[in-house]
Design an enzyme around this catalytic site. Structure first.
Site, mmCIF file in Angstrom:
data_model
loop_
_atom_site.group_PDB
_atom_site.id
_atom_site.type_symbol
_atom_site.label_atom_id
_atom_site.label_comp_id
_atom_site.label_asym_id
_atom_site.label_seq_id
_atom_site.Cartn_x
_atom_site.Cartn_y
_atom_site.Cartn_z
ATOM 1 N N ARG A 1 0.813 -1.220 0.000
ATOM 2 C CA ARG A 1 0.000 0.000 0.000
ATOM 3 C C ARG A 1 0.850 1.276 0.000
ATOM 4 O O ARG A 1 0.505 2.283 0.614
ATOM 5 C CB ARG A 1 -0.954 0.036 1.202
ATOM 6 C CG ARG A 1 -1.994 -1.068 1.210
ATOM 7 C CD ARG A 1 -2.988 -0.926 0.067
ATOM 8 N NE ARG A 1 -4.146 -1.788 0.231
ATOM 9 C CZ ARG A 1 -4.218 -3.073 -0.177
ATOM 10 N NH1 ARG A 1 -3.188 -3.631 -0.792
ATOM 11 N NH2 ARG A 1 -5.324 -3.760 0.003
ATOM 12 N N SER B 1 -11.072 -0.811 2.774
ATOM 13 C CA SER B 1 -10.364 -0.950 4.044
ATOM 14 C C SER B 1 -10.000 0.425 4.586
ATOM 15 O O SER B 1 -9.436 1.254 3.871
ATOM 16 C CB SER B 1 -9.080 -1.758 3.854
ATOM 17 O OG SER B 1 -9.384 -3.082 3.518
ATOM 18 N N GLU C 1 -5.605 3.794 5.735
ATOM 19 C CA GLU C 1 -5.360 3.615 4.298
ATOM 20 C C GLU C 1 -6.183 4.659 3.530
ATOM 21 O O GLU C 1 -5.779 5.128 2.477
ATOM 22 C CB GLU C 1 -5.788 2.201 3.887
ATOM 23 C CG GLU C 1 -5.686 1.945 2.407
ATOM 24 C CD GLU C 1 -6.088 0.522 2.015
ATOM 25 O OE1 GLU C 1 -5.532 -0.430 2.579
ATOM 26 O OE2 GLU C 1 -6.947 0.388 1.133
#
Ligand code: EPU
Length: 303
Positions: free
Chosen positions: A172, A221, A291
């Site tokens: 990520r 998420s 995130e």
């Protein structure tokens, strides 16, 4: 040239509501919005930004974004349909425009006998956003399939083709910055029978329906997974499913999804993220890192 001048010329819009451009359907207006039809529009805006200091927000599909009630006091940039193509190149490569939804890449490439991109069915963002974030699903990430990307740098006004290995892609994370616009991405795929690929896509879709709160307003998420564990598992283990601030609620289906129920304000999502991170921190010592991206002013959000 100034942004105000580009507004007068009709090349940039002022005061545009951004809520509809996010999957949460939340948030206020952008001071300015550029709908980039071609690279020339980006070049024009880069020239202005060299003289007029403005924050920029490159919009993809808005699937990872929370914009504050007061909005964004900068220049939002959205790529137009010209950046929406999918090309099946020779050598089983697939090149897609930055604004193409990744699930569409999965379907189109698989149906055309390109294999290995099926996992993208589970990544609701745009190709550009997915590259920037090294998005992933079902154990595969963009870094595993990305060959190169074409990136426009709003700070220099220059376009460059960049090999994936130069993008510092880890979980990520990439070196693509907030002032980079990913114009296109080229994926390496294999060649093969579409039928098993399409079956895999159906399987992935069934799995997501079972374990993720599809059909609700959410942004995927909320937190990155900490090394070796899952944010959802940790939040769930602390009994936080259903925890609510205003209209924002920790999903009962998957604890790393926060759902916006009717009446949700962006600050509710922000405060819920803060609260869950604080509880996880104090109970486990793990510092969860969001995130999702918060844009605008949140620090004074009232409890
Ligand atoms: N779990 C729980 N309770 C929950 C949620 C999960 O106990 O409420 C457990 C599951 O049973 C499983 C483990 O936690 O044992 C991991 O859960 P899951 O398989 O759902 O994966 P995840 O780590 O929560 C990641 C990605 C998702 C991606 C899925 C599927 C991150 C932050 N998330 O989720 O990506 O869809 O794997 O591959 O890496 C996104 O990034 O927006 C996203 C949705």
């Amino acid at each position: 040239m100034t942004l105000a001048r580009l507004v007068t010329e009709g090349r940039v819009q002022a005061g545009v509501d951004l809520s509809g451009l996010t999957t949460y359907r939340l948030g206020g207006p952008a001071a300015f919005l550029l709908d980039a039809a071609t690279s020339d529009d980006l070049i024009a805006v880069a020239a202005v930004l060299a003289e007029e200091t403005r924050e920029v927000l490159v919009l993809g599909r808005g699937s990872n974004l929370v914009i504050s009630e007061a909005g964004f006091d900068g220049l939002a940039i959205r790529l137009g349909p010209e950046f929406g193509g999918i090309e099946l190149d020779a050598g089983a490569r697939v090149t897609v425009g930055g604004i193409v939804p990744l699930p569409q890449v999965a379907r189109t490439a698989t149906a055309a006998g390109r294999r290995g991109l099926e996992f993208l069915i589970g990544v609701p963002g745009s190709a550009g956003g997915g590259v920037r974030q090294n998005a992933g699903c079902f154990g595969t990430e963009m870094v595993d399939v990305l060959e190169s990307a074409v990136v426009f740098d709003l700070l220099t006004g220059k376009t460059a083709a960049v090999d994936a290995f130069a993008l510092d892609m880890t979980y990520r994370h990439t070196s693509v910055t907030a002032t980079d616009v990913v114009l296109s991405a080229t994926f390496r795929a294999g060649e093969g029978d579409p039928a098993p690929g399409l079956e895999l896509i159906r399987e992935h879709t069934r799995w997501r329906r079972l374990y993720q709160p599809g059909g609700t307003l959410n942004a995927g998420s909320v937190f990155k997974n900490p090394p070796g564990d899952s944010a959802g598992r940790i939040i769930d283990s602390l009994g936080l499913k259903g925890l609510r601030i205003g209209g924002a609620e920790v999903s009962a289906k998957h604890a790393n999804f926060f759902v916006a129920m009717p009446g949700t304000e962006p600050s509710h999502v922000y405060l819920l993220v803060k609260k869950v991170a604080a509880i996880v921190g104090s109970e486990t010592g793990i510092q969860l890192e969001p995130e999702i991206q918060f844009v605008g002013h949140f620090e004074n959000a009232e409890k």
